[in-house]
Motif scaffolding. Sequence first.
Motif, PDB file in Angstrom:
ATOM      1  N   MET A 213       4.933  -6.164   1.582  1.00  0.00           N
ATOM      2  CA  MET A 213       3.783  -6.976   1.361  1.00  0.00           C
ATOM      3  C   MET A 213       3.305  -6.607  -0.030  1.00  0.00           C
ATOM      4  SD  MET A 213       1.855  -6.441   4.760  1.00  0.00           S
ATOM      5  CE  MET A 213       0.306  -7.097   4.657  1.00  0.00           C
ATOM      6  N   ILE A 214       3.353  -5.314  -0.466  1.00  0.00           N
ATOM      7  CA  ILE A 214       2.884  -4.996  -1.946  1.00  0.00           C
ATOM      8  C   ILE A 214       3.906  -5.789  -2.862  1.00  0.00           C
ATOM      9  CG2 ILE A 214       2.773  -3.145  -3.716  1.00  0.00           C
ATOM     10  CD1 ILE A 214       0.290  -3.077  -1.947  1.00  0.00           C
ATOM     11  N   ARG A 215       5.124  -5.637  -2.405  1.00  0.00           N
ATOM     12  CA  ARG A 215       6.328  -6.028  -3.177  1.00  0.00           C
ATOM     13  C   ARG A 215       6.191  -7.483  -3.533  1.00  0.00           C
ATOM     14  NH1 ARG A 215      11.723  -6.724  -0.255  1.00  0.00           N
ATOM     15  NH2 ARG A 215      10.623  -8.283   0.617  1.00  0.00           N
ATOM     16  N   ASP A 216       5.734  -8.296  -2.402  1.00  0.00           N
ATOM     17  CA  ASP A 216       5.811  -9.696  -2.545  1.00  0.00           C
ATOM     18  C   ASP A 216       4.633 -10.442  -2.979  1.00  0.00           C
ATOM     19  OD1 ASP A 216       8.368  -9.806  -1.558  1.00  0.00           O
ATOM     20  OD2 ASP A 216       7.887 -10.357   0.229  1.00  0.00           O
ATOM     21  N   MET A 217       3.517  -9.817  -2.875  1.00  0.00           N
ATOM     22  CA  MET A 217       2.237 -10.306  -3.292  1.00  0.00           C
ATOM     23  C   MET A 217       1.100  -9.357  -3.084  1.00  0.00           C
ATOM     24  SD  MET A 217       1.134 -13.379  -4.288  1.00  0.00           S
ATOM     25  CE  MET A 217       2.359 -14.570  -3.764  1.00  0.00           C
ATOM     26  N   ASP A 218       0.671  -8.543  -4.146  1.00  0.00           N
ATOM     27  CA  ASP A 218      -0.104  -7.527  -3.749  1.00  0.00           C
ATOM     28  C   ASP A 218      -1.334  -7.841  -3.415  1.00  0.00           C
ATOM     29  OD1 ASP A 218      -0.212  -8.291  -6.274  1.00  0.00           O
ATOM     30  OD2 ASP A 218      -0.067  -6.293  -7.298  1.00  0.00           O
ATOM     31  N   ILE A 219      -1.725  -9.080  -4.066  1.00  0.00           N
ATOM     32  CA  ILE A 219      -3.537  -9.235  -3.925  1.00  0.00           C
ATOM     33  C   ILE A 219      -3.340  -9.864  -2.180  1.00  0.00           C
ATOM     34  CG2 ILE A 219      -4.307 -10.220  -6.223  1.00  0.00           C
ATOM     35  CD1 ILE A 219      -3.463 -12.968  -5.432  1.00  0.00           C
ATOM     36  N   ALA A 220      -2.416 -10.551  -1.896  1.00  0.00           N
ATOM     37  CA  ALA A 220      -2.650 -11.033  -0.675  1.00  0.00           C
ATOM     38  C   ALA A 220      -2.421  -9.716   0.359  1.00  0.00           C
ATOM     39  CB  ALA A 220      -1.261 -11.883  -0.159  1.00  0.00           C
ATOM     40  N   ALA A 221      -1.743  -8.869   0.053  1.00  0.00           N
ATOM     41  CA  ALA A 221      -1.500  -7.640   0.760  1.00  0.00           C
ATOM     42  C   ALA A 221      -2.913  -6.997   0.873  1.00  0.00           C
ATOM     43  CB  ALA A 221      -0.436  -6.550   0.200  1.00  0.00           C
ATOM     44  N   GLU A 222      -3.559  -6.769  -0.420  1.00  0.00           N
ATOM     45  CA  GLU A 222      -4.953  -6.244  -0.142  1.00  0.00           C
ATOM     46  C   GLU A 222      -5.855  -7.063   0.864  1.00  0.00           C
ATOM     47  OE1 GLU A 222      -7.257  -4.605  -3.245  1.00  0.00           O
ATOM     48  OE2 GLU A 222      -5.936  -5.340  -4.454  1.00  0.00           O
ATOM     49  N   LEU A 223      -5.796  -8.222   0.852  1.00  0.00           N
ATOM     50  CA  LEU A 223      -6.454  -9.174   1.687  1.00  0.00           C
ATOM     51  C   LEU A 223      -6.072  -9.077   3.377  1.00  0.00           C
ATOM     52  CD1 LEU A 223      -6.993 -12.431   0.220  1.00  0.00           C
ATOM     53  CD2 LEU A 223      -8.673 -11.083   0.951  1.00  0.00           C
ATOM     54  N   MET A 224      -5.117  -8.277   3.617  1.00  0.00           N
ATOM     55  CA  MET A 224      -4.523  -8.102   5.065  1.00  0.00           C
ATOM     56  C   MET A 224      -4.953  -6.613   5.399  1.00  0.00           C
ATOM     57  SD  MET A 224      -2.841 -10.840   5.795  1.00  0.00           S
ATOM     58  CE  MET A 224      -4.065 -12.089   4.731  1.00  0.00           C
ATOM     59  N   GLY A 225      -5.919  -6.318   4.430  1.00  0.00           N
ATOM     60  CA  GLY A 225      -6.231  -4.888   4.568  1.00  0.00           C
ATOM     61  C   GLY A 225      -5.266  -3.611   4.214  1.00  0.00           C
ATOM     62  N   ILE A 226      -4.327  -3.799   3.412  1.00  0.00           N
ATOM     63  CA  ILE A 226      -3.474  -2.927   2.983  1.00  0.00           C
ATOM     64  C   ILE A 226      -4.266  -2.076   1.930  1.00  0.00           C
ATOM     65  CG2 ILE A 226      -1.152  -2.219   1.892  1.00  0.00           C
ATOM     66  CD1 ILE A 226      -1.043  -3.351   4.744  1.00  0.00           C
ATOM     67  N   LYS A 227      -4.211  -0.799   1.906  1.00  0.00           N
ATOM     68  CA  LYS A 227      -4.615  -0.089   0.780  1.00  0.00           C
ATOM     69  C   LYS A 227      -3.416   0.151  -0.231  1.00  0.00           C
ATOM     70  CE  LYS A 227      -8.566   2.200   3.063  1.00  0.00           C
ATOM     71  NZ  LYS A 227      -8.285   2.799   4.478  1.00  0.00           N
ATOM     72  N   PRO A 228      -3.528  -0.232  -1.436  1.00  0.00           N
ATOM     73  CA  PRO A 228      -2.354  -0.290  -2.376  1.00  0.00           C
ATOM     74  C   PRO A 228      -2.215   0.974  -2.585  1.00  0.00           C
ATOM     75  CG  PRO A 228      -3.908  -1.737  -3.174  1.00  0.00           C
ATOM     76  CD  PRO A 228      -4.612  -1.213  -1.911  1.00  0.00           C
ATOM     77  N   LEU A 229      -2.884   1.890  -2.595  1.00  0.00           N
ATOM     78  CA  LEU A 229      -2.899   3.505  -2.901  1.00  0.00           C
ATOM     79  C   LEU A 229      -1.933   3.819  -1.642  1.00  0.00           C
ATOM     80  CD1 LEU A 229      -3.661   6.023  -4.395  1.00  0.00           C
ATOM     81  CD2 LEU A 229      -5.079   6.432  -2.562  1.00  0.00           C
ATOM     82  N   ASN A 230      -2.273   3.863  -0.370  1.00  0.00           N
ATOM     83  CA  ASN A 230      -1.280   4.396   0.555  1.00  0.00           C
ATOM     84  C   ASN A 230       0.151   3.868   0.766  1.00  0.00           C
ATOM     85  OD1 ASN A 230      -3.730   5.336   1.230  1.00  0.00           O
ATOM     86  ND2 ASN A 230      -3.949   4.616   3.199  1.00  0.00           N
ATOM     87  N   ALA A 231       0.101   2.506   0.415  1.00  0.00           N
ATOM     88  CA  ALA A 231       1.505   1.863   0.690  1.00  0.00           C
ATOM     89  C   ALA A 231       2.395   2.403  -0.698  1.00  0.00           C
ATOM     90  CB  ALA A 231       1.311   0.366   0.505  1.00  0.00           C
ATOM     91  N   LYS A 232       1.755   2.254  -1.648  1.00  0.00           N
ATOM     92  CA  LYS A 232       2.599   2.823  -2.973  1.00  0.00           C
ATOM     93  C   LYS A 232       3.031   4.277  -2.887  1.00  0.00           C
ATOM     94  CE  LYS A 232       1.238  -0.924  -6.116  1.00  0.00           C
ATOM     95  NZ  LYS A 232       0.562  -1.317  -7.357  1.00  0.00           N
ATOM     96  N   LEU A 233       2.070   4.871  -2.560  1.00  0.00           N
ATOM     97  CA  LEU A 233       2.335   6.454  -2.689  1.00  0.00           C
ATOM     98  C   LEU A 233       3.348   6.565  -1.340  1.00  0.00           C
ATOM     99  CD1 LEU A 233      -0.617   8.234  -3.981  1.00  0.00           C
ATOM    100  CD2 LEU A 233       1.382   7.422  -5.046  1.00  0.00           C
ATOM    101  N   SER A 234       3.034   6.150  -0.528  1.00  0.00           N
ATOM    102  CA  SER A 234       4.001   6.290   0.692  1.00  0.00           C
ATOM    103  C   SER A 234       5.422   5.962   0.444  1.00  0.00           C
ATOM    104  CB  SER A 234       3.695   5.803   2.066  1.00  0.00           C
ATOM    105  OG  SER A 234       3.715   4.311   1.884  1.00  0.00           O
ATOM    106  N   ALA A 235       5.484   4.876  -0.344  1.00  0.00           N
ATOM    107  CA  ALA A 235       6.827   4.356  -0.880  1.00  0.00           C
ATOM    108  C   ALA A 235       7.415   5.468  -1.608  1.00  0.00           C
ATOM    109  CB  ALA A 235       6.924   3.156  -1.439  1.00  0.00           C
ATOM    110  N   PHE A 236       6.758   6.021  -2.782  1.00  0.00           N
ATOM    111  CA  PHE A 236       7.038   6.846  -3.436  1.00  0.00           C
ATOM    112  C   PHE A 236       7.618   8.334  -2.761  1.00  0.00           C
ATOM    113  CE2 PHE A 236       5.707   4.529  -7.143  1.00  0.00           C
ATOM    114  CZ  PHE A 236       6.685   5.096  -8.156  1.00  0.00           C
ATOM    115  N   ALA A 237       6.970   8.615  -1.864  1.00  0.00           N
ATOM    116  CA  ALA A 237       7.164   9.878  -1.068  1.00  0.00           C
ATOM    117  C   ALA A 237       8.341   9.745  -0.454  1.00  0.00           C
ATOM    118  CB  ALA A 237       6.096  10.113  -0.250  1.00  0.00           C
ATOM    119  N   VAL A 238       8.578   8.722   0.445  1.00  0.00           N
ATOM    120  CA  VAL A 238       9.568   8.644   1.109  1.00  0.00           C
ATOM    121  C   VAL A 238      10.784   8.297   0.620  1.00  0.00           C
ATOM    122  CG1 VAL A 238      10.862   7.165   2.886  1.00  0.00           C
ATOM    123  CG2 VAL A 238       8.466   7.606   3.240  1.00  0.00           C
ATOM    124  N   SER A 239      10.626   7.432  -0.606  1.00  0.00           N
ATOM    125  CA  SER A 239      11.983   7.125  -1.519  1.00  0.00           C
ATOM    126  C   SER A 239      12.420   8.600  -1.993  1.00  0.00           C
ATOM    127  CB  SER A 239      11.423   6.306  -2.658  1.00  0.00           C
ATOM    128  OG  SER A 239      12.275   6.528  -3.682  1.00  0.00           O
TER     129      SER A 239
END
Lengths: 358, 296, 659, 273
Positions: A213-239
């Motif tokens: 969601m963050i990749r495709d359309m970050d503003i829409a992701a936020e509207l779906m209740g995604i916290k960008p901080l969590n999503a991005k950092l979790s991706a960095f961590a897992v990666s």
Amino acid sequence: MFYREAGQFKTNYKADQAIFPILQDRVGLGLIIVVALLVPVFGSDFLINSFMIPFLIFALASIGLNILTGYCGQLSLGTGAFMGVGAYSCYKLATIFPDVNILIHILLSGFFAAGIGCIFGLPSLRIKGLYLAITTLAAQFFLEWCFIRIPWLYNYNDSGAIEVPQRTLAGVPITGPAATPEVRYYVILALVIGLTWIASNLIRGRIGRSWMMIRDMDIAAELMGIKPLNAKLSAFAVSSYFCGVAGALMVFMWLGAAEVESFSINVSFQVLFMVIIGGMGSLIGCFMGAAFIFGLPIFVRVLPDMMGFAMNASTVDHISRMVIGALIIFFLIVEPHGFARLWQIVKEKLRNWPFPYG
Amino acid sequence: MNPAFAGFIFSIQFPIVESIMSTAEEIAPAETILEVNNIEVIYDHVILVLKGVSLTVPRGGIVAILGANGAGKTTTLKAISNLLGAERGDVTKGNILFKGEEIQSLSPNDLVRRGCIQVMEGRHCFGHLTVEENLLTGAFTRKDGSAAIKEDLEMVYNYFPRLRERKASLAGYTSGGEQQMCAIGRALMSKPDMILLDEPSMGLAPQLVEEIFEIVKKLNSNEGVSFLLAEQNTNIALRYATYGYILESGRVVLDGEGAALRENEDVKEFYLGVGGEGRKSFRDVKHYKRRKRWLA
Amino acid sequence: MATETGALDTFPKFLLHNAKKFGERPAMRHKDFGIWQTWTWSEMHEEIRNFSVGLKALGLKRGDKVAVVGSNRPRLYWSFCAVQAIGGVPIPVYADAVAEEMVYVLQHAEVRFAIVQDQEQVDKLLSIKDDLPALETIVYDWERGLGDYEEDFLHNFGEVQAEGKKQLAQSGAEADWIAGINEGKGSDLSVMLYTSGTTGKPKGVMLSYDNLVVSSQNANKFDNFDETDEIIAYLPLAWVGDHIFSYGQSMTAGYCVCCPESPDTVTENRREIAPTYFFAPPRVFEGLLTEIMVRMEDAGNLKKKMFHYFLDVAKQTGERILNGESTSFMERLKYKIGEFLVYGPLKNRLGMTRMKVGYTAGEAIGPEIFKFYRSLGLNLKQLYGQTEASVYITAQPDGEISADTVGTPSPDVEIDIADNGEVLYRSPGVFMGYYKNEEATKETKTEEGWVHTGDAGFLDSNGHLRIIDRAKDVGKLNNGSMFPPKYIENKLKFFPNIKEAVAIGDGRDYVAVMLNIDLQPVANWAERNNIAYASYQELANHPMVYDMMAEHVDQVNLDLASEERVAGAQIKRFLVLHKELDADDGELTRTMKVRRTLINERYELLIEALYDGSEEKFVETEVVFEDGRKGKISATVKIRDAEVHEALHRSGAMKEAAQ
Amino acid sequence: MNAPAMNLQSGRDDGIAVGEELLSVSNVTLRFGGVTAIQDVSFDILKGEIRAIIGPNGAGKTSMLNVINGFYHPQEGIIRFRGEARSRMKPYEAAASGIARTFQNVALFTGMSTLDNIMSGRSLKMNKNFLTQMFYYGPARDEEIEHRRRVEEIIDFLEIAHIRRQPVGKLPYGLQKRVELGRALALEPDLLLLDEPMAGMNLEEKEDMSRFIIDVNQQFGTTIALIEHDMGVVMDLADRVVVLDYGKKIADGQPADVQANQDVIDAYLGVPH
């Protein structure tokens, strides 16, 4: 052609949500695993040591980078350094806790990489694209500097390199000079299969979706209740975790020893190429990309021998570099979305066979 | 049993008719500016989007392509202006003639030089340039000197007084209607003979839609520019268009003079929303659909 | 708990039986919400029971007639059984019938209840409610859009079930319900099916449980169907075939019936399910074949070559392998390769991979089409049936297949040929009579129970029945030659480019035909030949399309010329109609049969033109929209002459046929 | 097994009855640098109604939606949602509080399928942790399946079953709009903001979309605020209409009154419809 899907219907969501809902795909995967298990039986040590082992390790690193770049849309050029973090921390763990099994160290070392990855992922909250790539490049240089300038990391060796001690699993040596290629191969294969499975689980669940969601359309992701901080950092961590484990495997189960050059920017680019050629946002692509980028030079080098040309080594090297470069460019022009996309098209064609389209 | 039909059905042989259409005969009379013959478009090698679409634009005409989303309107325009490549689309059959010349192999750029320009859906103005700079980019292909360009800029401002008011604003900060005008104005700056207009009314207030179509009409009658426009808003498009084609699932299902189409029962029913007793209310929409009878 | 008494002679009794015997086996599936929702026999039993008791609570009584209107959805099939359990009589009605068509049936049958699919059908019924004083209650399956309907006689299926469930919680309710089922006898009226008929008003065919149960059981035995089979239900509920295949045979054999997601997704859904038993009228098989060929046209050259090569191989060896005849090793090898490369994938795409038996009936099937499917290794067979016979009159047993017969008499069926050539039959499936139409019943069914089929035919030396034409349709030209219209039309329709054909000639000087092109292949051909057209009308009227049709007509003429009996019935003039013949306009029956009289009236002007030598004719035709509103379309239709060939000698014809 | 009953009613028991104020905007002013996008605008949205916001292009309608769901923070004014005044709210907090929206130019996740796009709307309602997600089989899968069921209901409701597995990027615009509506519905919002839901649609598609909007409003009781240019749609669907022009409110009331308002005709409608 091979796909005979008639009669394969799903009566519950469990079956419908399966990773491989088509029987033929499951059979295909099974065959690949069987072949992978049989490689040491039929293949030479050269094949295992020079191709299969590094291929698996780089596939794992590619999965790591693909999670970040392909699935979460955050470009990173620090893969090499994150692999290095894994390798150095594994080395430190192995020397500090020599009694703990080395496999546990390898798996734990990923967490150090994850932590470092998170720190360098923080800027992604503010900056995107190329700018982010540059901050990860800074991470690469900074970490390389650390690997040289902090002698504690390599136990104050004179050589500045880390060397792999001999360790066993159930009495069989799995690291160090005494470990046979077959044993190392099986250990790596098991780890890579397991970690790939975990990656695929993460990707198809809520967490993976939040990355995409963050990749495709970050503003829409936020509207779906995604916290960008969590999503991005979790991706960095897992990666970074995946890259870290790949780095530890690279040193402990393939190279046997390593210094800072093993984790240079070249490695970052190599893995990035694997992801691009394999296909962004595809796990299968990671394997195909790794096989291509890693296998092609070997193939190009071996080819003249096979065809009976005698050529001196440097010529072969030059030619192989040129050929690989040209092939990569050619391939990207023909199929910019990589092998994964190519495979998808082929599969679609096979499913529609004999019709040209569905 | 049936000797004449003994050929197994697989070998369906369509009769090869001797008088295969010779393109020479078909070359349009002088007043045709654009001719699309039977084009088929496939995306991604697998998705068939247009199936044998043919249409003709007379010089000085306003022709509308109407139809639902996904019917292939935009694809048709892009096939003409050769913008399909960017979306992995290919014209696999048929040909397109602009002023009698086959144009499939020309780049969009060459096409602009020959006088055919497309205004894309969603307008695509350069947001970081001012309105005037945007307009000037449209004159990029011209070689007739700055005086002539200046003159045309003046002309554009005369047609679009709103643009004159906002000429120093960054295009990104202008309203949707102004961007649409800016995009059309920019197209005009290349002194085209023909403009392909994709969804000019999209997202615009009713008043603006009227305004833009009025300008299209004026440009058409005063400057002799031909228009091929793809439009959802059938009502307004058919008021201004001289001729219309209705596309459905990649095929032309109905065509005719604008006025005739407006009277067609099916067009009224399915595109104009006019029932027996005037406009139907959106509240009365049923959950099932009536079948369209185009093909009958 | 369900207790059985006595024989299994009604469907509700079978339901109780199956719920016990096949409890956990799938009874019905429906593609809904993305997956195949599945009900086992015991779950289905529960659904039906709840609904049935709910209906009773709404006042449904023994003997009441209940209209069932909609497409193939589980709840509508359940309705049959739920109504029958109370002793009511379900009357399935064609869902695409316009309101006026529906009025007659519902009035005639005096239906008290209607169970319908959705808003569309509810609206339709509401619009004719005033003409249906007997109609008291409407139950709908799908509630979309019906939320704000305030009529108090409208009920939601789910709510009726809930009410039923509530009642069942009381002691004795279940026993009552079962007692009601046990009251039913085999001789009771089970269902009423209105045959649309090519002439006159529809007639209500009354079928008893005995009729249907015996016919179903015989059919199951004939082709070895049991609870492991799966079929896809996609034919109209109101058609006897669907009633037998998707209800009667399923109830008696215990096999699973799969309902498609929607009528548009049948092909896709069939591919998913891959039914083991598939029934389709010839037009479906024709349509599939046409689609295959059209799609292959777009394939690359190499693939096309390979495709046609292996189809040739199949044509030469496929049927022989299927029939168990001897074949050489090379032939079998080539066929095997073809199976891997072409036939297998093709059957897979068609969803026929698991098909044990396929049937076609209702119309003559083109021999090439028939052979095509058989050559792929599909056991496609023909049968001959009627509503009045509970379907089965004759069917082809395995291994005795040919394209131009319809098989030997089905189990328990006797066949007789009347002096005028009409086929008569007698069987346990023979209907009770036409509802409220003694006269018609007498005309059709003799005292001894023989039924007139209305078809002319004969039994060949192997005991297989061959059908020539509708007995009453066979006419004479003014010069005395025999004129079998359907025979000619079928020959024309076997060309993929021709969708419909109407032959005219009875009492006239020569034969003339009106044709409908089949848009899909013709449009494709037009694209390939760079022929521009904008609409169906324009394409139909295109000179090159006329050339193509002329060639087809000529082929048919050549063909007719080679057959002595019909050589005089060659086509002299033809035209291509500007619109498709359509059931909504009354030109076809709902089962897609041509309504001659009506077409003769509607296209009088064109028919006149066919005989007065005109080159073209301007016509205006009224069309009816689905909601009954009317519109007009107009066109100038061209007329062409066709070449008539000299009748070939019989021996010559034989020789040619032998080649 | 029975077909699951449609049950997407917004689950919150917030004690607000139909007809009471759900959201109010009081004296809101929004400036970007020197440009005033919204100037001293006040209006309210009542629970259960369909509220239309109309006005010429550039009147500040979309900015207004952006203010409501937290993309922009107005310099002046108060916004109350369910009676609570709120301060600088982040978009994801707005989503969590029950506000969903669609965008004028469709902001779908183009790399994902229709199904995944709508599934993404369920993110807030999913809470299985990282560890269970890693191993998937078990709680994570159960949760996934439970939400899949709800998503399938939405897919069925919007009649987009046939594109369930297709990547949305390649879908025609009209269907994309439908998927976007589906994604917003998956949040089970109390307030649904629709930014030009019918832009670029032909009549048939507008009719479909109208039907969906009415059904969402009636069946689920969702309050809807929509920006729309098609006056036919606005007249038929909206309970009340607010008209903006150059950032100011110029009219507010029943559709018929607004349509007859001379200011509205001058600024927006051009000719009286």
